[in-house]
Design an enzyme around this catalytic site. Structure first.
Site, PDB file in Angstrom:
ATOM      1  CB  CYS A  57     -20.660 -44.034 -12.592  1.00 43.66           C
ATOM      2  SG  CYS A  57     -20.310 -44.081 -14.037  1.00 43.66           S
ATOM      3  CE1 TYR A 211     -26.493 -47.420 -16.113  1.00 45.37           C
ATOM      4  CE2 TYR A 211     -25.152 -49.413 -16.094  1.00 45.37           C
ATOM      5  CZ  TYR A 211     -25.546 -48.164 -15.480  1.00 45.37           C
ATOM      6  OH  TYR A 211     -24.614 -47.659 -14.507  1.00 45.37           O
TER       7      TYR A 211
END
Length: 346
Positions: A57, A211
């Protein structure tokens, strides 16, 4: 630390979020725990605080970077989740962060040595969601900054966690004295204004923009994110080339550099394919590449992440669950980050 009304360098505008998601746009949610170390309930004490992270992440990578470059490895403990979340066969449910050091990586065929059991709460939770549930929350994201003394979540917004670690680094027991330790957000109005401006653009077009490109199912949204991402890379390349500066704001490493690094670290080996950001590689931007290598060489940065986690996490639950083995040309990653002159050798 009071939660800002809406800071677009920290979180995405939630206006008509449900409607936008229904049309195929990726819209990042808002973190619910927004306290800070130094608040009355959370005094700055060495050994009191804990981090729950996943190495794949990039938002967690910000936090592990801050912990390492500020010299807090010995005073803030850390648990690392497996990079692929739970599947449909899990008895609790799919898509949950799991602490499971025995889980086997499909990429390596063995457990990942960086993964840990959950040690921060003292209850050995298997799932991050259980840590939230103990406070009556339905959230399940990482990173999480946790108070081991009061058994409470302090904060789960990465931008605020790195700020509070920087603000309280000395009191938290940094291994660096004040003269040695970098100040990620120097108390100079002009300097802060520059960092804030860069943070806003980097978050919108690079960090969250990746993203927007990779996880949105609408072609128009993807195309706009793709264009903005590479436009911002070109602007950063020009900035670094303009006066030979070492870092984004000059000759010192700051929060702006720290927030950019996790995305660019992932670009060539992961995002180029997974996020459909195949317009160019960071290797095609020589000043950005040298900046990337320069940051990678800072004390603690290399050990703040593991690229195998990024590959496993992004590809291990995508498409047909196979993980790409490259790139190996002109060099494998992350070894490439130790070669700042690589663009000239291609």
């Amino acid at each position: 630390m009071k939660r800002p009304t809406m800071d677009t360098s920290v979180e995405e505008n939630q206006n008509k979020a449900a409607e936008r998601r229904a049309k195929g746009e990726f819209v990042r949610g808002v973190s619910g725990f927004r306290s800070a170390i130094g608040d009355p309930d959370f005094p700055a004490e060495s050994g009191r605080y804990h981090l729950f992270v996943a190495f794949n992440c990039p938002w967690c990578h910000r936090v592990t970077l801050a912990r390492n470059v500020l010299g807090l490895q010995d005073s803030i403990s850390l648990d690392v989740a497996f990079p692929s979340r739970t599947g449909d066969e899990d008895p609790v449910g799919p898509n949950l962060w799991e602490f499971n050091p025995k889980r086997v990586s499909s990429l390596t065929g063995a457990p990942l040595p960086e993964c840990t059991a959950e040690t921060g709460t003292g209850r050995g939770n298997r799932l991050v969601k259980q840590i939230y549930a103990e406070e009556g929350s339905n959230e399940g994201s990482v990173p999480v900054l946790y108070d081991k003394k009061s058994n409470r979540i302090v904060n789960n917004e990465s931008a605020e966690i790195i700020r509070t670690l920087n603000d309280q680094a000395g009191a938290l027991g940094s291994s660096f004295d004040d003269a040695q330790r970098p100040d990620l957000y120097p108390n100079e109005p002009v300097h802060r204004e520059t960092i804030d401006r860069l943070n806003q653009a980097i978050y919108t077009h690079i960090n969250n923009g990746a993203y927007k490109a990779g996880f949105s199912s609408d072609q128009t949204v993807y195309a706009a994110a793709f264009e903005a991402y590479f436009k911002m890379l070109s602007e950063l390349e020009t900035l670094l080339a303009s006066d030979g500066r070492q870092f984004l704001t000059g000759d010192t490493f700051t929060e702006a550099d720290l927030r950019l690094f996790p995305t660019l670290y992932r670009h060539d080996p992961v995002y180029y394919v997974r996020m459909k950001l195949n317009g160019a590689k960071i290797l095609d931007y020589p000043h950005l590449w040298r900046w990337l290598c320069r940051v990678y060489a800072l004390p603690g940065v290399e050990n703040s992440n593991a690229l195998v986690h990024c590959r496993q996490g992004y590809f291990g639950r995508s498409w047909n669950n196979t993980v790409p083995l490259g790139p190996f040309s002109p060099m494998t990653y992350p070894e490439a980050y130790k070669n700042p002159d690589l663009p000239t050798l291609r």
